[in-house]
Design an enzyme around this catalytic site. Sequence first.
Site, short mmCIF file in Angstrom:
data_model
loop_
_atom_site.label_atom_id
_atom_site.label_comp_id
_atom_site.label_asym_id
_atom_site.label_seq_id
_atom_site.Cartn_x
_atom_site.Cartn_y
_atom_site.Cartn_z
N GLU A 1057 -46.88 33.42 -33.21
CA GLU A 1057 -47.35 33.37 -34.60
C GLU A 1057 -48.86 33.17 -34.71
O GLU A 1057 -49.34 32.32 -35.47
CB GLU A 1057 -46.58 32.32 -35.40
CG GLU A 1057 -45.09 32.64 -35.48
CD GLU A 1057 -44.26 31.56 -36.15
OE1 GLU A 1057 -44.83 30.54 -36.58
OE2 GLU A 1057 -43.03 31.72 -36.23
N GLU A 1158 -36.25 38.10 -33.73
CA GLU A 1158 -35.55 36.95 -34.33
C GLU A 1158 -34.82 37.38 -35.60
O GLU A 1158 -34.87 36.69 -36.62
CB GLU A 1158 -36.54 35.82 -34.64
CG GLU A 1158 -37.34 35.34 -33.45
CD GLU A 1158 -38.34 34.26 -33.83
OE1 GLU A 1158 -38.20 33.62 -34.90
OE2 GLU A 1158 -39.28 34.04 -33.03
#
Length: 1285
Positions: A1057, A1158
């Site tokens: 991220e 994910e």
Amino acid sequence: MRRISVCCFTGQAANTNRRKKKQIQESKPSTENRMEQPQMTNDSNGAGNSETVGDSMGNSNSSNSKTNIIVNHDFSQGLQSWHPNSCEGFVVSSDSDNPGLLARLVGGYAVVSNRKESWQGLEQDITARVSPCVTYSVSAIVGVSGHIQGSAEVIATMKLEQQGSGTQYLRVGKSTVSKGQLEKLEGDFCLSTMPDRVVFYIEGPSAGADILIASVIIFCSKQGNDNDVSSSSSTNVILNHDFSQGLQSWHTNQCDGHVVSLDLGHPRHLANEVGSYAVVSNRTERWQGLEQDITSKVSPGLTYSVSALVGISGPTEGSSEEALATLKLEHTGSGANYMLVGKTSTSKGKWNKLEGTFSLSTIPDRVFLYLEGPSPGVNLLIKSVVICNPDCSKPKDSFCGSAAKDDENLIVNHNFEDGSNNWSGRGCKIAVQNSAADGKIVPQSGKVFAVATGRTQNWHGIQQEITGRVQRKLAYEVTAVVRIYGNNVTSADVRATLWVKNPDNREQYIGIAKLQAKDSEWVQLQGKFLLNGSPNKIVVYLEGPPPGTDLLDSFCGSAAKDDENLIVNPNFEDGSNNWSGRGCKIAVQNSAADGKIVPQSGKVFAVATGRTQNWHGIQQEITGRVQRKLAYEVTAVVRIYGNNVTSADVRATLWVKNPDNREQYIGIANLQAKDSEWVQLQGKFLLNGSPNKIVVYLEGPPPGTDLLVNSFTLKHATKVPPSPLPIIENPAFGVNILQNSNLSDATNGWFPLGNCSLNVATGSPHVLPPMARESLGVHEPLSGRCIAVTKRTQTWMGPAQMITDKVKLFLTYQISAWVKIVPGAASGPQNVNVALGVDNNWVNGGQVEINDDRWHEIGGSFRIEKQPSKVMVYIQGPAGGVDFMVAGLQIFAVDRVARFKHLRRHADKIRKRDVTLKFTGGDSSSLHGTFVKVRQTQNSFPLGTCISRTNIDNEDFVDFFVKNFNWAVFGNELKWYWTESQQGNLNYKDADDLVELCRAHNIDMRGHCIFWDVDGTVQPWIKSLNKDDLMKAVQNRITDLLTRYKGKFKHYDVNNEMLHGSFYQDRLGKDIRPYMFKTANQLDPFAALFVNDYHVEDGCDTRSTPERYIEQVLDLQERGAAVGGIGIQGHIDSPVGPVVCSALDGLGILGLPIWFTELDVSSTNEYIRAEDLEVMLREAFAHPSVEGVMLWGFWELFMSRENSHLVEAEGEVNEAGRRLLALKKEWLSHASGEIDESGEFGFRGFHGSYRVEIVGMSKKVTKTFVVEKGDGDTPLVLNIDLSSS
């Protein structure tokens, strides 16, 4: 295991069970046992010899028809019929040489002396004088003398002896007495069944204190009448049940009522009626009838029986009418609920019995019983009404909460199907076997049995701790199937025994049952027990056979009921018993804040106070009360107070300690609690394994703030029925639901949100934005007109339109528009957002960041799943003072079925290949015409899931995982905060276990993640490091991890991220990011190194647009980072194919593999969830740049988002899971036909593993082959050698 209520009573609970050796001793009076001039506090005026009961114990001579069942109740005949219990006793009479004031006043009294235990006292056998289902009242005049300071408790107790199942003790009443005073001791009891022997005795003061007893009376206070429905084995909670007092305590429900009494000469509605009855008339609705408030007379967790005699009169349409008994349950703020208790058909001219039962798990604010039902105009006649608890009245001091259900087995792993979990040897070893004696001994039921072996004492056996699972003053039944084996013993005594440890550390052994077990067959051991006190520890065990003989057993029973509260003392009515502070103190109060805080329900609440850490709170151990692989629901009513905190996070957490000493913290639920009101916290959990210890607790508020708990419930979660398939009428796919979107009617239909101006301008694009064009296909050009928004002073100001009536539930809508910032109006990048106001909630419909004067496409999607009262769409975002323009705004329903057809065609092009099987090793002419069958066994497209260490303790989870996925990623176990939560304390055990499982099943793994750049995910100890130490820690982390697992993980997310965080870059400089990639590549050159981020694919986050992601990857590559793949997390709502595809197309220009890393989708409706999942899987499978998909879990309660699971908590595959399995099946190719004259067979199939069967030869031959991904349309030719077959 069935709970049997042996008796019921009011008053105080009895002492814990104990073994007593009975000794009868009488001695002459001694001066130290005489009472010295007591001050009388009761109005005792003497005691006569009459065995009738007067109005008060102070006047026992008064005439009354209630017979005293106690013989020699005033000791006028010495100790005749009385017996000291392992102590001494004598009587002081008025004839004594020095009788004292007491004897002179009451005529004589008993002295119980030389007491060495608190339970020693005076007893009388009353077996022949009591009956079951009769309520008896007890009243005694008692005092204390001797070695005692202050006051002492004197207790009246019943001893119930049952042959073969031991003795039980029931406390009837107690009184606090001081030296020099007499007090009245009172209570009630009722026996639902009759034991072999019933003994009444008085006990209680500490050892050394003498008990003084002036008189004892037990009389029948309520007895049934076989000729009346009012017969009851316990107290009737209905007042004026037979209307003998008119309509007192009764109320008509919007109708009229009166009582007919024969004594007053009223006209009769029924022939031969007797007594009084109620008539409910002028009824205009069926629900109108007669009601009574019973709120204060019922208790939670008890089952009540209702019985009424009812009839009808007046005009009826048929021969009979229905009469109903109903409960009305009123909750403040949430209206009333109605519970049907029972119903009966009744006709004119006769009484009919209406019967039913009810049980309330919690008590609402008000509870009414009312009778209703007949047609309007028909009179309802009611002769009598009885409500009673068949197991007798609830004890006044009993625990509040759900009592154990009759068929609930409190033994965990009762059939040993989970091995020896929850069991242990008592002085010996235990084993679980499926046979013994060379197969001659097999289980009577089930698959296995337990063996207590290596026994060297008779008391050695098998045991289970049941602390917290049984409640005081409830009777329990134990059943075990047992056998013996070995040491040439053919039969031996086997006993079931209860061992308890009391708060004063006294140990007790309570015999439950015994029998002669055999070596030739299984036999059933059965008995009962009851606890009068609240021991600190309770163990049930089997013992008995001689040393050297093995004891074989299998406990029997049934599963726990869904509505049973597994929390003991859930409403704190028993104080803080069974609760403790977690790092702090707890107290039970009836108010706080100078009376401003009072309980929401009940009389008290608990307070966790003196909290110095967030995790401090209130806890209860629930070990043994919950079972693995079952879902449980927790509900708590909570509040906060103090330290000037008005709202704070409160969490319900489960702490478990596993057999390998691993500790786990499982989050159950959290919410923002307030100091101004009580709020309800609710969540679920499931245990995959069998921990050694389980504690549930509440935590969360900041230090110094008290945590208040009014009630706490833990019960087996109710299974939610599957959601139905939504039926959407006239979805109108592709039709814009906005009014005047092309602005042909000026700005009609639009309004300014806030104090801004809307005007129509020109010069906007005439073509649809690309994402809309992908969905809508050929479409008429746009008008070229746009809305110019000016005079804005706030970011939220812009054009708006109400669309409440145009949006359909469960339909997915795509949003598309052109937007532009007016030149010269902005200084720096501006966000523009299409938003929806759904009632009071903000819904993101798409965002774009603009830093120039060009037109930009904005695209997104939304769906509404709950009926709103108001839906508004509006465009907002730029800073106040910045003008912008909007053109061609479209909101339309998407046709997913049409999109799926399009995607199937694309998938066939990129995921399939032409294959020619060329058979060799035989005569091609002989093979010509031979039938072949090709079956694909696995598609090679990577489809994986997230797993966690706790999941793999559940064999059902593992089975679904290994059957349906070929890749895995670990939820937390590889993250730095997991492997090194404290500096230098490395934990790779959990990750090692997961690696071992995956490698055992040939499942490839992604390494997630080496670092995580978001500040909130970084451990405190890392944040405390200086720059040099932080750099060293980073080097150690990457070296340790990649050296340990070199070659085992095919991918690594290097620094998670980075579009949303920059912790390491901010502290170590811009070069740290490429350094991480370079070092990882050096340590494990065969692992592909990924970037990984979220909201890349859905158009709703300007920080992580595809353009931003591309810039980041190019920057890393320019600085030497070996970026090997692009990770799109895929946590998405209401996905729309063209929006997702647009992001994939943009990222595809980098030429790197793209993975959804994910993926999860969320919807309350599992059919819509299945559609969302299908959208994402088909978009990925049909896009040439996507090389794999990882789901972020699949099992309920182990997902990061609610309503995203594919498998229910207890193992049932839902519609979303079935959709996944259907797609996997669709993506397997099968073909059959004949080998041609060239010895070949051709087909087109998905990449992956295959099996081919040649069935036309002299024997069937099976071969396997793999179809690899090829270049373009080049067919794959595979040689199948049959020569060795």
